[in-house]
Design a protein around this motif. Structure first.
Motif, PDB file in Angstrom:
ATOM      1  N   GLY A 100       0.732  -1.186  -0.139  1.00  0.00           N
ATOM      2  CA  GLY A 100      -0.082   0.000   0.070  1.00  0.00           C
ATOM      3  C   GLY A 100       0.836   1.167  -0.112  1.00  0.00           C
ATOM      4  N   ALA A 105      -4.177   5.713  -3.724  1.00  0.00           N
ATOM      5  CA  ALA A 105      -5.389   5.165  -2.723  1.00  0.00           C
ATOM      6  C   ALA A 105      -6.527   4.323  -3.481  1.00  0.00           C
ATOM      7  CB  ALA A 105      -6.030   6.367  -2.044  1.00  0.00           C
ATOM      8  N   LYS A 106      -6.825   4.777  -4.835  1.00  0.00           N
ATOM      9  CA  LYS A 106      -7.703   4.052  -5.350  1.00  0.00           C
ATOM     10  C   LYS A 106      -7.395   2.548  -5.684  1.00  0.00           C
ATOM     11  CE  LYS A 106     -11.381   3.731  -8.212  1.00  0.00           C
ATOM     12  NZ  LYS A 106     -12.693   3.496  -7.625  1.00  0.00           N
ATOM     13  N   LYS A 108      -5.169   0.853  -4.331  1.00  0.00           N
ATOM     14  CA  LYS A 108      -5.206  -0.147  -2.967  1.00  0.00           C
ATOM     15  C   LYS A 108      -6.536  -0.511  -2.632  1.00  0.00           C
ATOM     16  CE  LYS A 108      -3.705   0.063   1.809  1.00  0.00           C
ATOM     17  NZ  LYS A 108      -3.199   1.052   2.987  1.00  0.00           N
ATOM     18  N   GLN A 109      -7.441   0.341  -2.951  1.00  0.00           N
ATOM     19  CA  GLN A 109      -8.837   0.100  -2.465  1.00  0.00           C
ATOM     20  C   GLN A 109      -9.201  -1.085  -3.735  1.00  0.00           C
ATOM     21  OE1 GLN A 109     -11.842   2.946  -3.511  1.00  0.00           O
ATOM     22  NE2 GLN A 109     -13.483   2.093  -2.214  1.00  0.00           N
ATOM     23  N   ASN A 110      -9.005  -0.763  -4.827  1.00  0.00           N
ATOM     24  CA  ASN A 110      -9.458  -1.949  -5.727  1.00  0.00           C
ATOM     25  C   ASN A 110      -8.633  -3.300  -5.588  1.00  0.00           C
ATOM     26  OD1 ASN A 110     -10.893  -0.222  -7.254  1.00  0.00           O
ATOM     27  ND2 ASN A 110      -9.299   0.275  -8.845  1.00  0.00           N
ATOM     28  N   SER A 112      -7.868  -4.297  -2.476  1.00  0.00           N
ATOM     29  CA  SER A 112      -8.526  -4.770  -1.357  1.00  0.00           C
ATOM     30  C   SER A 112      -9.646  -5.483  -1.664  1.00  0.00           C
ATOM     31  CB  SER A 112      -8.562  -3.658  -0.254  1.00  0.00           C
ATOM     32  OG  SER A 112      -9.404  -4.276   0.800  1.00  0.00           O
ATOM     33  N   GLN A 113     -10.581  -4.931  -2.577  1.00  0.00           N
ATOM     34  CA  GLN A 113     -11.798  -5.316  -3.031  1.00  0.00           C
ATOM     35  C   GLN A 113     -11.753  -6.631  -3.814  1.00  0.00           C
ATOM     36  OE1 GLN A 113     -13.677  -1.967  -5.095  1.00  0.00           O
ATOM     37  NE2 GLN A 113     -14.393  -1.046  -3.223  1.00  0.00           N
ATOM     38  N   GLU A 126      -0.365  -7.960   2.229  1.00  0.00           N
ATOM     39  CA  GLU A 126      -0.117  -6.702   2.038  1.00  0.00           C
ATOM     40  C   GLU A 126       1.520  -6.491   2.151  1.00  0.00           C
ATOM     41  OE1 GLU A 126      -1.806  -3.698   4.696  1.00  0.00           O
ATOM     42  OE2 GLU A 126      -1.057  -4.782   6.302  1.00  0.00           O
TER      43      GLU A 126
END
Length: 294
Positions: A100, A105-106, A108-110, A112-113, A126
C-alpha cells in the motif's frame, strides 16, 4: 504460469477448456535437429486441472524417445520449512513497508476489493512484493475456478524419477526466487493496476491461452502471451528474453556429439518461452537448427 498478462501467463499458463482437446494432431512439442542429432522441446503449463490429463500424445511420444528431461528449475520440497521461511522473507518488504505504500488510494482500494472477492483480506498479502503478490492472487483465482492441479513440469519430474531417467535444470531455485522478488519493484502502481484489470476476465483469457497451448499455435500464443507484455520491457526482459538467451548455450551443448551420441533430451519449459521472435525456438532457428513441430 507481468505487464498486463505477464506473471499470469509466464507462471500460471493454466485454465481448463470445456471440450477435451487431447485428440488434436498438433501440440506444443517440437523436434530440434542438427545433422543426424536431435532433441525435443515441449512448452509446459505450470498448473493444470486433472481434467486436462492425459496430455497430448506428442508429449508422451517425445518423453519415451528421450533418455533424460531438462526443466527450468528443481521444484522445492513443499515440506522444507527452512526453504519456505527463506522464501517468505525474500518475497516480503522489510522495514515495516507494505504494498500500500507504493499504490495510489484508488488502486489500493481496488486491490483490497479484489482480494475480498477471493475470500481473503488485504492484510494477509500486503507485506508481499508485487511479483509474489500477483502470483498468490493468480493461485487463488485458479482455485476459485476449480483449475488447480499438477502441472506438466511436476508430472514429468515425478515420472522421470519413477522411470530412473536423469533430470537436469537450467536454473537454481534461488535464481527464480530473485526474479519473482524483483518483478514490479519500482513500478508497483502500474504493475498491480494492470494485473487487476486482467483478472476481471481470467477464465475466458486462459481458455484462449490453453487452447493455443494444446494446439501449439505459435502465432496465437505470441498474440495472447507476448504482445501484451511489450509495454513493460524490463519485466519481459528478465522473465523471458534474458532467460531464453541464457538457456541457449545449454541446449547447444546437447548437440556436442553431432549425432555420435545416442542420448536424447526432452526440454520442458513454460510455453511463453517458445512464442515470439525472441523465443528459444526462434533463437535456435537463427543458429541454423532445424525446428519442426512433432
Amino acid at each position: 504460469m507481468i505487464s498486463s498478462k505477464q506473471l499470469f501467463i509466464g507462471t500460471l499458463f493454466t485454465l481448463t477448456s470445456l471440450v477435451s482437446l487431447s485428440a488434436l494432431a498438433e501440440s506444443s512439442v517440437w523436434k530440434v535437429s542438427k545433422g543426424n542429432d536431435h532433441i525435443f522441446i515441449g512448452g509446459t503449463v505450470h498448473i493444470l486441472p486433472a481434467s486436462e490429463f492425459p496430455l497430448p500424445a506428442e508429449f508422451e511420444q517425445a518423453y519415451k524417445q528421450s533418455d533424460s528431461i531438462v526443466l527450468e528449475t528443481k521444484l522445492p520440497d513443499a515440506n522444507d520449512s527452512a526453504f519456505q521461511m527463506k522464501m517468505m522473507q525474500q518475497m516480503a518488504y522489510g522495514n515495516g513497508k507494505t504494498i500500500g505504500d507504493f499504490l495510489s488510494a484508488k488502486t489500493k482500494q481496488n486491490l483490497s476489493q479484489h482480494i475480498a472477492s477471493l475470500g481473503a483480506d488485504l492484510m494477509m498479502f500486503e507485506r508481499f512484493k508485487p511479483g509474489f503478490l500477483v502470483t498468490m492472487l493468480a493461485l487463488l483465482e485458479a482455485q476459485r475456478a476449480g483449475l488447480s492441479g499438477e502441472g506438466v513440469d511436476i508430472f514429468y519430474s515425478h515420472k522421470a524419477i519413477r522411470d530412473n531417467k536423469q533430470i537436469a535444470y537450467f536454473e537454481t531455485v534461488e535464481f527464480q526466487m530473485n526474479m519473482i522478488a524483483d518483478m514490479g519493484k519500482g513500478n508497483e502502481e502500474k504493475f498491480i493496476k494492470s494485473n487487476l484489470e486482467q483478472m476481471k476476465d481470467f477464465k475466458s483469457m486462459f481458455t484462449d491461452l490453453l487452447t493455443a497451448w494444446r494446439k501449439g499455435d505459435e502465432q496465437r500464443l505470441n498474440t495472447l502471451a507476448i504482445e501484451p507484455m511489450k509495454d513493460d520491457p524490463k519485466t519481459i526482459k528478465s522473465l523471458l528474453t534474458d532467460r531464453n538467451e541464457n538457456w541457449l548455450p545449454h541446449i547447444e551443448r546437447m548437440f556436442a556429439g553431432n549425432g555420435n551420441s545416442s542420448d536424447k533430451e526432452f526440454v520442458l519449459v513454460g510455453v511463453a518461452h517458445l512464442a515470439g521472435d525472441k523465443s528459444v525456438l526462434a533463437l535456435l532457428k537463427a543458429k541454423g537448427y532445424r525446428v519442426e513441430k512433432l
